[in-house]
Design a protein around this motif. Structure first.
Motif, mmCIF file in Angstrom:
data_model
loop_
_atom_site.group_PDB
_atom_site.id
_atom_site.type_symbol
_atom_site.label_atom_id
_atom_site.label_comp_id
_atom_site.label_asym_id
_atom_site.label_seq_id
_atom_site.Cartn_x
_atom_site.Cartn_y
_atom_site.Cartn_z
ATOM 1 N N LEU A 95 36.638 38.176 41.269
ATOM 2 C CA LEU A 95 35.653 37.345 41.189
ATOM 3 C C LEU A 95 34.723 37.347 39.640
ATOM 4 C CD1 LEU A 95 33.911 38.293 44.549
ATOM 5 C CD2 LEU A 95 35.394 36.492 44.323
ATOM 6 N N MET A 96 34.829 37.828 39.137
ATOM 7 C CA MET A 96 33.466 38.380 37.746
ATOM 8 C C MET A 96 34.701 37.970 36.754
ATOM 9 S SD MET A 96 31.552 41.801 38.662
ATOM 10 C CE MET A 96 30.997 42.114 36.832
ATOM 11 N N ALA A 97 35.795 37.726 36.745
ATOM 12 C CA ALA A 97 36.919 38.366 35.813
ATOM 13 C C ALA A 97 37.443 36.735 35.750
ATOM 14 C CB ALA A 97 37.134 39.316 35.562
ATOM 15 N N ALA A 98 38.725 36.723 36.639
ATOM 16 C CA ALA A 98 39.272 35.530 36.809
ATOM 17 C C ALA A 98 38.925 34.039 37.124
ATOM 18 C CB ALA A 98 40.161 36.114 37.563
ATOM 19 N N GLY A 102 38.181 31.380 34.501
ATOM 20 C CA GLY A 102 38.588 30.025 34.761
ATOM 21 C C GLY A 102 40.409 30.236 35.052
ATOM 22 N N THR A 103 40.513 31.539 35.042
ATOM 23 C CA THR A 103 42.308 31.870 35.531
ATOM 24 C C THR A 103 42.724 32.196 36.688
ATOM 25 O OG1 THR A 103 41.594 34.034 35.058
ATOM 26 C CG2 THR A 103 42.342 33.228 32.879
ATOM 27 N N LEU A 104 41.528 31.942 37.894
ATOM 28 C CA LEU A 104 41.858 31.815 39.262
ATOM 29 C C LEU A 104 42.244 30.899 39.656
ATOM 30 C CD1 LEU A 104 42.149 33.581 42.028
ATOM 31 C CD2 LEU A 104 39.953 33.365 41.851
ATOM 32 N N ARG A 105 43.460 30.407 40.420
ATOM 33 C CA ARG A 105 43.407 28.633 40.107
ATOM 34 C C ARG A 105 44.048 28.241 41.551
ATOM 35 N NH1 ARG A 105 45.025 28.174 34.315
ATOM 36 N NH2 ARG A 105 43.477 29.059 32.952
ATOM 37 N N LEU A 106 44.496 28.823 42.719
ATOM 38 C CA LEU A 106 45.068 29.291 43.969
ATOM 39 C C LEU A 106 44.818 29.917 44.701
ATOM 40 C CD1 LEU A 106 46.920 27.471 45.766
ATOM 41 C CD2 LEU A 106 48.200 28.069 44.564
ATOM 42 N N VAL A 107 44.107 29.828 45.808
ATOM 43 C CA VAL A 107 44.460 30.870 47.175
ATOM 44 C C VAL A 107 45.021 30.331 48.005
ATOM 45 C CG1 VAL A 107 42.639 32.383 48.627
ATOM 46 C CG2 VAL A 107 41.872 32.032 46.561
#
Length: 200
Positions: A95-98, A102-107
């Motif tokens: 949550l705080m970093a990725a 902008g590196t959390l791309r897909l859930v």
């Protein structure tokens, strides 16, 4: 195959929520078997890492926090709902970093019908994901800096129409009719499905 291909295309961090740990070994094996052809791709089962190789687990959390938006790597992170509930370090890294970087791309939610069948009744940890993960990711507070806009995919072979509203409730994500894709019997028959019978 769909998730692997999509993850490699978007790069960065791909979170795969697996509602039953009994399913996770098979999912992890399928990813591990196909990684060599895609380059810098890694797959991790966080529940298992925590129990067996905790030092590598902490290294992974650190790597996820440090990942930059221009990364050419893909990290597939397989996580159970209960793991989210009791491991603040993973939630913070995602949550705080990725998400902020902008590196959390897909859930991805695997076997999403189980999220409904169990999350709407007896599994509190599935319901808790709504406020602990989904809402901060897909509806960040205006005061929270976030440049991620991750995609969401729910996978299942058995989702009745009346489950769609419950999925939207659990994930905080509305699902327009056009976003629900169903396979026909013909396309299902073309899939590479192997069944084995074992009698012991």
């Amino acid at each position: 195959h769909i998730v692997r291909t999509a993850g490699v295309m978007v790069r960065g961090v791909v979170v795969i929520i697996i509602p039953l740990l009994a399913l996770s070994a098979d999912v992890h094996e399928r990813f591990s078997c196909g990684l060599d052809r895609f380059g810098t791709v890694s797959a991790y089962h966080l529940d298992d890492m925590w129990e067996t190789t905790r030092s590598k687990y902490y290294e992974l959390v650190k790597a996820v926090r440090a990942l930059q938006p221009d990364t050419t790597s893909t990290y597939f992170l397989m996580i159970s709902p209960q793991f989210f509930l009791y491991h603040d370090d993973v939630v913070d890294a995602l949550l705080m970093a990725a998400n902020a970087n902008g590196t959390l791309r897909l859930v991805v939610c695997d076997e999403i019908h189980l999220m409904v069948q169990q999350g709407m009744t007896f599994r509190y940890e599935i319901r808790a994901l709504r406020d602990r993960f989904f809402r901060p990711i897909f509806h960040p507070h205006p005061s929270v800096h976030s440049i991620s806009n991750p995609y969401f995919v729910g996978l299942s072979g058995s989702v009745p129409d009346d489950y769609i509203a419950d999925i939207a409730t659990l994930t905080t994500i509305p699902f327009p009719k056009g976003s629900v894709l169903r396979g026909s019997p013909d396309t299902f028959a073309q899939r590479d499905i192997r069944m084995e019978l074992s009698i012991s």
